[in-house]
Design an enzyme around this catalytic site. Structure first.
Site, mmCIF file in Angstrom:
data_model
loop_
_atom_site.group_PDB
_atom_site.id
_atom_site.type_symbol
_atom_site.label_atom_id
_atom_site.label_comp_id
_atom_site.label_asym_id
_atom_site.label_seq_id
_atom_site.Cartn_x
_atom_site.Cartn_y
_atom_site.Cartn_z
ATOM 1 N N HIS A 289 53.851 72.326 44.052
ATOM 2 C CA HIS A 289 54.593 71.396 43.199
ATOM 3 C C HIS A 289 55.238 72.166 42.057
ATOM 4 O O HIS A 289 54.601 73.010 41.429
ATOM 5 C CB HIS A 289 53.650 70.328 42.620
ATOM 6 C CG HIS A 289 54.363 69.381 41.707
ATOM 7 N ND1 HIS A 289 55.128 68.339 42.176
ATOM 8 C CD2 HIS A 289 54.472 69.353 40.357
ATOM 9 C CE1 HIS A 289 55.666 67.693 41.153
ATOM 10 N NE2 HIS A 289 55.278 68.295 40.041
ATOM 11 N N ASP B 237 51.067 54.926 38.701
ATOM 12 C CA ASP B 237 51.822 55.945 37.960
ATOM 13 C C ASP B 237 53.258 55.474 37.715
ATOM 14 O O ASP B 237 53.796 55.664 36.625
ATOM 15 C CB ASP B 237 51.821 57.271 38.733
ATOM 16 C CG ASP B 237 52.731 58.284 38.057
ATOM 17 O OD1 ASP B 237 52.476 58.593 36.881
ATOM 18 O OD2 ASP B 237 53.713 58.727 38.669
ATOM 19 N N ARG C 52 55.619 54.520 29.567
ATOM 20 C CA ARG C 52 55.560 55.680 28.665
ATOM 21 C C ARG C 52 56.961 56.089 28.220
ATOM 22 O O ARG C 52 57.171 56.493 27.074
ATOM 23 C CB ARG C 52 54.883 56.859 29.380
ATOM 24 C CG ARG C 52 53.380 56.684 29.525
ATOM 25 C CD ARG C 52 52.821 57.660 30.556
ATOM 26 N NE ARG C 52 53.152 59.025 30.261
ATOM 27 C CZ ARG C 52 53.309 59.991 31.185
ATOM 28 N NH1 ARG C 52 53.148 59.726 32.462
ATOM 29 N NH2 ARG C 52 53.620 61.211 30.829
ATOM 30 N N SER D 187 49.686 62.129 35.890
ATOM 31 C CA SER D 187 50.829 61.565 36.612
ATOM 32 C C SER D 187 51.233 62.500 37.760
ATOM 33 O O SER D 187 51.374 62.077 38.919
ATOM 34 C CB SER D 187 51.986 61.379 35.620
ATOM 35 O OG SER D 187 53.190 61.161 36.284
ATOM 36 N N LYS E 165 50.076 62.125 42.275
ATOM 37 C CA LYS E 165 50.986 62.132 43.430
ATOM 38 C C LYS E 165 50.595 63.225 44.424
ATOM 39 O O LYS E 165 50.674 63.040 45.639
ATOM 40 C CB LYS E 165 52.436 62.319 42.947
ATOM 41 C CG LYS E 165 52.957 61.036 42.279
ATOM 42 C CD LYS E 165 54.295 61.223 41.605
ATOM 43 C CE LYS E 165 54.161 61.804 40.247
ATOM 44 N NZ LYS E 165 55.054 61.432 39.202
HETATM 45 N N1 URA Z 1 56.639 64.385 35.871
HETATM 46 C C1 URA Z 1 55.803 63.424 36.337
HETATM 47 O O1 URA Z 1 55.704 63.199 37.535
HETATM 48 N N2 URA Z 1 55.082 62.739 35.436
HETATM 49 C C2 URA Z 1 55.139 62.953 34.109
HETATM 50 O O2 URA Z 1 54.446 62.304 33.354
HETATM 51 C C3 URA Z 1 56.028 63.949 33.645
HETATM 52 C C4 URA Z 1 56.764 64.652 34.555
#
Ligand code: URA
Length: 433
Positions: free
Chosen positions: A82, A161, A168, A183, A187
């Site tokens: 990632h 999320d 947020r 977050s 994923k």
């Molecule tokens: N990328 C994400 O997937 N989540 C965040 O909170 C910030 C960047």
């Protein structure tokens, strides 16, 4: 426990129990907690932080809030990668065929881009006919047969999320380290791999602009991954100027093919090989990162990685001949050169502005509904440290309209040209293994 008590507990700096975090995620996803309470909770986390166990519990609960991919039908250690995002970042397309060629299964879910340039899925669609919507059985069969498949994320991956991130975004709580880390990691956990390599970017084009913040984010995510039983390593890499020379979907795909042919810019090749090396170690194909790098370089040199990439394009529905004749991929109608206003060394390039310039040409989306123009983008002719003469090309804009004055001005402003050579920045600042 009532939500107001959970908020108060975090506000007062106490540690939350796993059950309290799970209850919050479950109820918030089911619309049983109003946004004003979730906002107050996010703000309490922003100020008080979360410890390792709280962050891991939040990540796990968010990962479990929607669909989770079960990759147990694929044998071998599934290693995911990632990147926290950057301009011209196309490492996924280089390292995936490398590690697949070594026998490490790549079962990757990726997203589309918003802002800057396209995401992984948008870039793959630069190959006409490439299918990114795969059902689970097809996805798993492709990986079992060919060691590689890349598909778009299902709409129901980590709904908690999605909801919390949107909140947020409008409550000034995006930049809370445990919230960013959970977050991203939720994923990755939902995507089902056994081990994760994180490429945390730092610099003008990155989410984290300074090294201490990048290190903190990397360490928080590594801790979460390891706490949840996924071996996780992090590489902190430079994003103070675009990676490679191409920014924009088809342009980036062409650069990927160049690298897989053993050519291409040094920075993108070196970073891709390093990340691949970590994946090869985690996948049990190399004893250490140096051996992993040697193997990755061999797999480029002998053409194996390019062969895997060509087959992967074919297996997901596009014409593999395009990999051998990338000049047949879609091209833009216009090319506009942005020239150096004076002679000197390129001392800095604002990567975010270059990403924005590519987006303004149509390579990225400003809103989710926008469509991408795969042909357009920015080709960097001069990078940091290069000496340019007055009037020499800084970039070529690949455009599908000729009124690009605004983009030209943005690119000009993004380049700083000075009298002395800038200090060299490392490509890789730090690794957490
Ligand atoms: N990328 C994400 O997937 N989540 C965040 O909170 C910030 C960047």
């Amino acid at each position: 426990m009532r939500m107001v008590d959970i908020i108060a507990k975090k506000r007062d700096g106490e540690t939350l129990a796993t059950k309290e975090i799970e209850d919050f995620v479950r109820a918030y996803t089911a619309d049983q907690i109003p946004d004003y309470q979730a906002s107050a909770f996010a703000m309490a986390i922003y100020f008080q932080g979360m410890d390792e166990q709280e962050s891991a519990a939040l990540t796990k609960a968010m990962a479990a809030s929607g669909d989770q991919l079960d990759l147990s039908r694929i044998s071998g250690t599934k290693v995911d990668k990632h990147s926290t995002g950057g301009v011209g970042d196309k490492t996924t397309f280089i390292l995936s065929p490398i590690v697949a060629a070594a026998g490490v299964p790549v079962a990757k879910l990726s997203g589309r881009g918003l802002g800057h340039t396209g995401g992984t899925i948008d870039k793959l669609e630069a190959f006409p006919g490439f299918k990114t919507e795969l059902d689970e059985d097809t996805f798993i069969e492709l990986v079992n047969k060919h060691k590689i498949a890349i598909a778009g994320q299902s709409g129901n991956l980590t709904p908690a999320d999605k909801k919390l991130y949107a909140l947020r975004d409008v409550t000034a709580t995006v930049n809370a380290m445990p919230l960013i880390a959970s977050s991203i990691m939720s994923k990755k956990i939902a995507a089902g791999s056994d081990a994760i390599v994180l490429d945390v970017k730092v610099g003008s084009g990155a989410f984290m602009t300074d090294l201490p913040a990048a290190k903190e984010l990397a360490q928080t995510m590594v801790n979460i991954g390891n706490e949840l039983g996924k071996r996780t390593v992090a590489v902190i890499s430079d994003m103070d100027q675009p990676l490679g020379r191409m920014v924009g979907n088809t342009l980036e795909v062409k650069e990927v093919i160049d690298v897989l042919r053993g050519n291409g810019p040094e920075d993108i090749r070196r970073l891709s090989v390093r990340l691949a090396a970590h994946m090869l170690v985690l996948g049990g194909k190399a004893k250490d990162v140096e051996a992993g790098e040697a193997l990755a370089n061999d797999l480029i040199r002998d053409g194996s990685a390019l062969n895997v990439f060509r087959d992967f394009i074919a297996h997901q529905g596009a014409d593999p001949a395009l990999v051998d004749e990338p000049e047949q991929l879609v091209k833009s109608d216009y090319s506009v050169t942005v020239k150096a206003p004076a002679a000197g060394y390129v001392s800095s390039i604002n990567a975010t502005d270059i990403g924005r310039a590519a987006s303004m040409l149509g390579a990225g989306r400003m809103t989710k509904a926008d469509t991408i123009d795969h042909a357009v983008g920015v080709e960097m002719k001069a990078k940091v440290g290069d000496w340019v003469k007055e009037g020499e090309a800084l970039v070529d804009l690949h455009a599908n309209r000729d009124d690009v004055e605004e983009v030209v001005n943005l690119v000009k402003e993004s380049y700083q040209i000075g009298g002395s050579a800038p200090e060299e920045r490392p490509l890789i600042f730090h690794e957490m293994i």
